[in-house]
Write a protein that holds these residues in place. Structure first.
Motif, PDB file in Angstrom:
ATOM      1  N   UNK A  41      -8.666   3.435  15.273  1.00 38.15           N
ATOM      2  CA  UNK A  41      -7.752   4.131  14.365  1.00 38.15           C
ATOM      3  C   UNK A  41      -7.773   5.613  14.729  1.00 38.15           C
ATOM      4  N   UNK A  42      -6.600   6.213  14.789  1.00 38.66           N
ATOM      5  CA  UNK A  42      -6.510   7.650  15.056  1.00 38.66           C
ATOM      6  C   UNK A  42      -6.914   8.364  13.772  1.00 38.66           C
ATOM      7  N   UNK A  71      -9.730   7.244   1.337  1.00 38.90           N
ATOM      8  CA  UNK A  71      -8.436   6.600   1.033  1.00 38.90           C
ATOM      9  C   UNK A  71      -7.280   7.184   1.847  1.00 38.90           C
ATOM     10  N   UNK A  72      -7.429   8.425   2.338  1.00 34.25           N
ATOM     11  CA  UNK A  72      -6.344   9.026   3.125  1.00 34.25           C
ATOM     12  C   UNK A  72      -6.188   8.340   4.485  1.00 34.25           C
ATOM     13  N   UNK A  73      -7.193   7.581   4.894  1.00 36.71           N
ATOM     14  CA  UNK A  73      -7.100   6.894   6.196  1.00 36.71           C
ATOM     15  C   UNK A  73      -6.418   5.531   6.091  1.00 36.71           C
ATOM     16  N   UNK A  74      -6.037   5.119   4.874  1.00 33.90           N
ATOM     17  CA  UNK A  74      -5.440   3.797   4.648  1.00 33.90           C
ATOM     18  C   UNK A  74      -4.214   3.551   5.524  1.00 33.90           C
ATOM     19  N   UNK A  75      -3.284   4.522   5.531  1.00 24.63           N
ATOM     20  CA  UNK A  75      -2.049   4.373   6.326  1.00 24.63           C
ATOM     21  C   UNK A  75      -2.364   4.284   7.819  1.00 24.63           C
ATOM     22  N   UNK A  76      -3.299   5.102   8.284  1.00 24.53           N
ATOM     23  CA  UNK A  76      -3.657   5.093   9.711  1.00 24.53           C
ATOM     24  C   UNK A  76      -4.278   3.752  10.097  1.00 24.53           C
ATOM     25  N   UNK A  77      -5.124   3.193   9.220  1.00 23.82           N
ATOM     26  CA  UNK A  77      -5.744   1.888   9.496  1.00 23.82           C
ATOM     27  C   UNK A  77      -4.665   0.809   9.549  1.00 23.82           C
ATOM     28  N   UNK A  78      -3.758   0.842   8.576  1.00 23.36           N
ATOM     29  CA  UNK A  78      -2.671  -0.142   8.533  1.00 23.36           C
ATOM     30  C   UNK A  78      -1.828  -0.072   9.814  1.00 23.36           C
ATOM     31  N   UNK A  90      -0.813  -6.583   7.645  1.00 22.86           N
ATOM     32  CA  UNK A  90      -1.661  -6.017   6.592  1.00 22.86           C
ATOM     33  C   UNK A  90      -0.890  -5.813   5.290  1.00 22.86           C
ATOM     34  N   UNK A  91      -1.536  -6.113   4.155  1.00 26.96           N
ATOM     35  CA  UNK A  91      -0.977  -5.827   2.839  1.00 26.96           C
ATOM     36  C   UNK A  91      -1.802  -4.679   2.252  1.00 26.96           C
ATOM     37  N   UNK A  92      -1.126  -3.555   2.029  1.00 28.92           N
ATOM     38  CA  UNK A  92      -1.777  -2.351   1.534  1.00 28.92           C
ATOM     39  C   UNK A  92      -1.512  -2.233   0.033  1.00 28.92           C
ATOM     40  N   UNK A  93      -2.581  -2.250  -0.780  1.00 29.88           N
ATOM     41  CA  UNK A  93      -2.396  -2.131  -2.232  1.00 29.88           C
ATOM     42  C   UNK A  93      -2.738  -0.728  -2.747  1.00 29.88           C
ATOM     43  N   UNK A  94      -2.883   0.222  -1.836  1.00 38.49           N
ATOM     44  CA  UNK A  94      -3.180   1.602  -2.225  1.00 38.49           C
ATOM     45  C   UNK A  94      -4.670   1.908  -2.247  1.00 38.49           C
TER      46      UNK A  94
END
Length: 184
Positions: A41-42, A71-78, A90-94
Motif C-alpha cells: 500500500x502506498x 483510518x486515513x489509510x483505508x482508501x489507500x488499502x482498498x 473490497x467492501x469498505x464500511x468506513x
C-alpha cells in the motif's frame, strides 16, 4: 565438512519456507491472512505491506477483515487490493475492509492443483541444485586432497539422504495443500 552440510540444510530449509509462503498466497476457498498481508500500500509515499498497516482477521471461514490502525489509510488499502487483482472486491464500511472469497468451481480447483504441482516441482529443482552444488564442492575437495575418496563417497551418500528427506517434505506439503484445495 559439517559446515557444508549445515549450509546445505539451511538452503534447503529456505526453499521449503519459500514454497510454504507461495502456497499461502494460493486461494483455497478458505480465508487466510496470507492472501492479503503482503500486498503493498502506498502509505506516506512508501510502499508498505498491509500487515504493517492493519490487523487482518478472519471473522468467518470465507471472510477477511482488514482493520487499519490509521483510518486515513483505508482508501489507500482498498485501492491497493483492487490493483492487486486478487479476484475479490473490497467492501469498505468506513472503519474496516471486508473481502469475501467466492466459492471455487471444480475447474478452478483443478487449475489450482496444477499450479501447486508446478510450484512443488520448482522447489524440488531448487533442492536438487543445492545437492549438485554441494557434491561438486566435495569433488573439488577430493581433487585437492582435502578429503579422501572414501570420505567423498560417504559425504555424497549423506548429501543424497538429506536431499531425499527434503524432497519428501515437499511432497508432504504439496499433498496437504492439494487436499485443502480439492475439499468442497
Amino acid at each position: 565438512m559439517a559446515d557444508e552440510l549445515k549450509v546445505l540444510r539451511d538452503n534447503m530449509d529456505k526453499a521449503i519456507a519459500f514454497l510454504q509462503n507461495e502456497y499461502l498466497a494460493i486461494r483455497t476457498g478458505r480465508a487466510h491472512p496470507g492472501l492479503v498481508s503482503d500486498i503493498k500500500v502506498e502509505y506516506y509515499g512508501t510502499p508498505t505491506p498491509i500487515k504493517q498497516l492493519a490487523s487482518i482477521t478472519i471473522p468467518e471461514s470465507r471472510v477477511i477483515q482488514i482493520s487499519p490502525f490509521d483510518k486515513t489509510s483505508l482508501k489507500a488499502i482498498e485501492k491497493s487490493i483492487l490493483a492487486a487483482n486478487i479476484g475479490m472486491t473490497p467492501q469498505n464500511d468506513g472503519a474496516a475492509i471486508r473481502l469475501t472469497l467466492p466459492e471455487l468451481t471444480r475447474a478452478r480447483r483443478v487449475e489450482l492443483t496444477k499450479m501447486l504441482a508446478k510450484k512443488a516441482e520448482d522447489a524440488r529443482v531448487v533442492i536438487r541444485n543445492y545437492r549438485r552444488d554441494t557434491i561438486e564442492l566435495l569433488k573439488k575437495q577430493e581433487k585437492n586432497s582435502d578429503i579422501t575418496e572414501d570420505d567423498l563417497k560417504k559425504f555424497t551418500k549423506e548429501v543424497q539422504d538429506i536431499t531425499d528427506n527434503y524432497i519428501k517434505k515437499i511432497d508432504e506439503i504439496y499433498k496437504v495443500k492439494e487436499k485443502e484445495v480439492l475439499e468442497d
